[in-house]
Design an enzyme around this catalytic site. Structure first.
Site, PDB file in Angstrom:
ATOM      1  N   ARG A   1       0.845  -1.195   0.000  1.00  0.00           N
ATOM      2  CA  ARG A   1       0.000   0.000   0.000  1.00  0.00           C
ATOM      3  C   ARG A   1       0.882   1.248   0.000  1.00  0.00           C
ATOM      4  NH1 ARG A   1      -4.838  -1.764   4.275  1.00  0.00           N
ATOM      5  NH2 ARG A   1      -5.384  -3.685   3.142  1.00  0.00           N
TER       6      ARG A   1
ATOM      7  N   ARG B   1       1.753   1.455  10.249  1.00  0.00           N
ATOM      8  CA  ARG B   1       1.272   1.857   8.924  1.00  0.00           C
ATOM      9  C   ARG B   1       2.462   1.839   7.978  1.00  0.00           C
ATOM     10  NH1 ARG B   1      -3.418   4.770   7.342  1.00  0.00           N
ATOM     11  NH2 ARG B   1      -3.908   5.179   9.523  1.00  0.00           N
TER      12      ARG B   1
ATOM     13  N   GLU C   1      -6.764   0.108  14.867  1.00  0.00           N
ATOM     14  CA  GLU C   1      -7.329  -0.961  14.054  1.00  0.00           C
ATOM     15  C   GLU C   1      -6.314  -2.074  13.809  1.00  0.00           C
ATOM     16  OE1 GLU C   1      -8.521  -1.944   9.485  1.00  0.00           O
ATOM     17  OE2 GLU C   1      -8.558   0.159  10.085  1.00  0.00           O
TER      18      GLU C   1
END
Length: 420
Positions: free
Chosen positions: A258, A273, A345
């Site tokens: 990503r 992340r 999350e």
């Protein structure tokens, strides 16, 4: 795409869904107009083709001296049919283009609004309490040689890392635990491609508003997947599935990529992340009427993993504006991260109803013998970022980390991560 019949017969439902998402309501009227034009063009084409077929029989039965004039008329009619067919084709393409821009219809009960408007469904487990100042996962990971951020950045740039020693073993242990759980629940394991064709990526809905997060290789016309959901959704593309014996369940193990565009300064420290990570993804093909029950089942598998790993977490019902175009409903499970004193999350599960299946032409045969789109669902069962919560939750004052019992068989019985 959404059901064209629903668009035509209940446009207010579609408008309400778009409004709840904060998406364009006007797009519904554009699609309705395109649908009217499409059906009118198709009717014109079918009428002219029927006329052409009838006229062909007239020509065949006509006396020889009349045929020359009739053939000329037949040629004019054929040209009209060809032109009408092209108009119908163009109108169909225009409708498809506008309808595909409408996002999936949200399930009743999904909260309206954006990222901050989620509803907390439950909080589970006890948040860890320490008699010392807890370290964050970066300090723990580097001290215990779980990962190496500096060398990851040196080799590949920001937000890349090496999992080293026990860190590599810990991730594999997590993934194998998840795989065993998936096998017990009837999932077929797949190691999926991480490069897919544009039609596969687009069919799953990942080339919409979040296209800037996807890596693209223009020389090869291939996309790097950010989740094995993409390949799993494309696995049965263009097929008619037999669901008489029950749902088809797959567990896809893959590396994911990503770009994380637009997330500068947001959770950039450590491995929360990142641009590359591993993930085991559950994916189900089910009858549409069974989709909501399957959604709850996927969530239960995720919660079982988190509970057995000793993590405190909450489950949230994600607001419509934060769903992504394919999901009709999404539940996030967020683990408590002690150093940040907040939930982050770890995993999500989405009910995509028939949206992806319509785009990818994946169907089942109904009792009447006709075909209809299946429903698809997805949910993550383990991924690299879980290491963040594990390190911080199970840390001790001396800087070591207790390994949850459920993981120890996958690590040769090891019960403690200590500084080398």
């Amino acid at each position: 795409m959404i059901d064209p019949v629903l668009l035509r017969e209940a446009p207010d439902v579609v408008r309400a869904s778009q409004r709840a998402r904060g998406a364009s309501v006007e797009l519904v009227d554009t699609a309705l107009a395109a649908d009217l034009e499409r059906r009118a063009a198709l009717t014109e084409f079918e009428t002219l083709r029927a006329e052409q077929n009838a006229f062909g029989k007239t020509v065949a039965a006509a006396p020889k001296d009349e045929k020359k004039a009739l053939v000329a008329q037949a040629q004019e009619l054929a040209a009209s049919v060809k032109a009408a067919q092209q108009r119908a084709t163009d109108a169909e393409a225009a409708f498809t283009e506008s309808a595909r821009r409408i996002q999936n219809i949200v399930v009743d009960g999904v909260p309206s609004g954006g990222e901050e408007n989620f509803v907390t469904l439950r909080e589970v487990g006890t948040k860890p309490s320490f008699g010392f100042e807890p370290r964050d996962h970066v300090e723990l990971g580097e001290t215990l040689k779980v990962f190496d951020l500096a060398r990851g950045a040196k080799v590949s740039g920001a937000r890349f890392y090496f999992l080293t020693g026990i860190g590599a073993r810990l991730e594999i242990a997590l993934m194998n635990l998840a795989l065993d759980r998936a096998l017990a629940a009837g999932f077929t394991p797949l190691i999926t491609p991480t490069l897919v064709r544009p039609e596969t990526m687009d069919g799953t809905g990942f080339l919409g508003e979040h296209a800037d997060e996807v890596y693209y290789l223009p020389a090869d016309e291939l996309f790097l997947t950010g989740t094995s959901e993409v390949a799993l959704a494309g696995f049965h593309m263009g097929e008619i599935l037999d669901l008489t014996a029950g749902s088809l369940r797959y567990a896809g193990w893959s590396t994911c990529y990503r770009r994380e565009a637009g997330s500068h300064g947001k959770d950039t420290r450590g491995i929360l992340r990142v641009h590359q990570f591993n993930k085991l993804e559950m994916f189900s093909y089910v009858l549409p009427e069974n989709a909501e029950a399957e959604h709850e089942a996927l969530l239960s598998y995720q919660e079982g993993m988190l509970t057995d790993l000793g993590l405190a977490y909450r489950v949230i019902d994600v607001a419509a504006g934060d769903l992504g175009s394919s999901a009709a409903r999404k539940f996030d499970t967020e683990a408590w991260v002690p150093s940040q004193e907040t939930y982050r999350e770890l995993t999500s599960t989405s009910n995509c109803t028939t949206y992806q299946a319509r785009r990818l032409d994946t169907r089942y045969r109904t009792e009447s013998g006709k075909t209809a789109p299946v429903a698809t669902l997805n949910g993550t069962l383990a991924t690299t970022r879980w290491i963040v919560a594990l390190l911080e939750t199970h840390q001790q004052e001396d800087g070591s980390v207790i390994i949850p019992e459920v993981l120890r068989p996958y690590l040769g019985g090891l019960s403690l991560i200590e500084a080398p």
